[in-house]
Design a protein around this motif. Sequence first.
Motif, short mmCIF file in Angstrom:
data_model
loop_
_atom_site.label_atom_id
_atom_site.label_comp_id
_atom_site.label_asym_id
_atom_site.label_seq_id
_atom_site.Cartn_x
_atom_site.Cartn_y
_atom_site.Cartn_z
N LYS A 113 0.74 -1.25 -0.01
CA LYS A 113 -0.17 0.01 0.02
C LYS A 113 0.80 1.28 -0.20
N ASN A 114 1.91 1.25 0.84
CA ASN A 114 2.84 2.55 0.84
C ASN A 114 3.44 2.80 -0.45
N GLN A 115 3.73 1.67 -1.41
CA GLN A 115 4.09 2.02 -2.60
C GLN A 115 3.24 2.08 -3.78
N TYR A 160 -0.50 2.03 -9.03
CA TYR A 160 -1.64 2.98 -9.33
C TYR A 160 -1.04 4.36 -8.81
N TYR A 161 0.31 4.71 -9.23
CA TYR A 161 0.98 5.86 -8.92
C TYR A 161 0.42 7.02 -9.50
N ILE A 205 -8.64 7.09 -11.29
CA ILE A 205 -8.19 7.20 -9.88
C ILE A 205 -8.37 5.60 -9.31
N HIS A 206 -7.43 4.89 -8.72
CA HIS A 206 -7.58 3.79 -8.16
C HIS A 206 -8.40 3.91 -6.95
N LYS A 207 -9.13 3.13 -6.83
CA LYS A 207 -10.14 3.45 -5.45
C LYS A 207 -9.79 2.23 -4.17
N LYS A 208 -9.84 0.99 -4.64
CA LYS A 208 -9.53 -0.13 -3.82
C LYS A 208 -8.96 -1.46 -4.45
#
Length: 343
Positions: free
Chosen positions: A31-33, A50-51, A123-126
Motif C-alpha cells: 500500500k505504501n508503494q 496506481y502511482y 483514480i484507483h479506489k480499492k
Amino acid sequence: MNKIVIVLLVVCLNVPVYGQGGKGFVIIEKKNQKQVDILFNNKLLTSYCYYDSIRKPILFPVNTIEGVTVTRGYPIAPRPGDQTDHPHHTGMWLNYESVNGLDYWNNSTAIPVEKRNLYGTIIHKKIVQKNSSGNRASLTTEASWVEPGNRTVLREKTVYYFRVKGTNFIIDRFTTLTATDTAVLFKDVKDGFFAIRVASELELTAKEPSTYLDDKGNSTTVMNSVGSGMYYSSNGLKGDSVWGTKGKWVMLTGRKDNTDITIGIIDHPKNIGYPAYWHARGYGLFSVNPLGRKIFSNGKEELNFSLKAKESVTFRYRVVIHSGSKLTNNEMNAFSADFDLVK
C-alpha cells in the motif's frame, strides 16, 4: 532447533518467503508503494500500479515467466535504449481519448498546467479481492474515471485473471464501466483502448522518422530503434500493414535478452465492435481499439458509443506473453478459440 535457525536466517538475510516453498502464484499488496506485486515461483511477473504520476492504474512491468521484461521502462524506470516519446504509454493499460469530450488516453504529468482541464484521470479506489493458488491467480480492483474538478463520470471494476501454462504467462482482463448520473459518450477517435508499450528490442525497424498527431494537434516524432519485432494478424497481414485493420487477434514476435518472445492480444466476441481495429504501431505501441472506426476505415464506418446514466458495458481481453519460441498462427488461433468460450 534447526527449524528456528532457518527462520532466523531468512529474516536476517531479508529473503522473501512466499507461500509453501515459494511455488505457484503469490500476490503481495504494498500500500505504501501504491502497487500490488504478482509473483510466480518467487519471480515477479507484473505489478498492478496506481502511482499518482501515471494518471491511471497500469500493469508494470510485464515479464515473461523467466523474468524478461517486455514493457518499455520510460518514464517510470528508464532503461538504456528506451524511446522517450509519448510519456502516457506506460506498461499495460486501458483508457480512451474522448470520454464526454475529455482525453484520458494522452494524460500525463507532461501536460502543461494550463491545459489540464482538457484531460481526465482514472483514480484507483480499492483492491476488492485477491486470490492465488498454484498456477492461477486473480486480482479485482475498483477505480473512478474523473473529470477536472473531481467529478466521477464512470465507475470501473476490473478483474485480472493470471495464469501460467508451460512457457505462457496469460493475462485476462475483464473491465466493466458504469456511467454514474449522466450519459457518457465515447466519441469515435483513434487513440484507445487496451494497450501495451513494448521494450525497444521488440519494436519494428523503420528507415526514417515518423510524426504522429493527436486530436489537439500536438505532434510527436519517433524514430524506431533497430528492433526485432514483427506484427502478425489473424487477418493474414503482417508488419505495419496490421495498423488500421480488423482482426480477432494480433501478435508481436521478437527477440530480447537472447530469448524469442511473442506477445499476443486477443479480442472477445462479446466486446463492442468485435472484431476490433488494431492501433498497432511499429515504434512499440500495441493497442486494440473497439470504439474507433472512422479513421481506420477512411470514413466508411463510424461508432460513437454511449452509455445511459447507470448503464454498464464490459470489455474482455486476453494477453499471452510467450517465451522460448515464436507462436504460430495455429497456436494463436487455439488461444483465441479458448478465450471465445470464456463468458
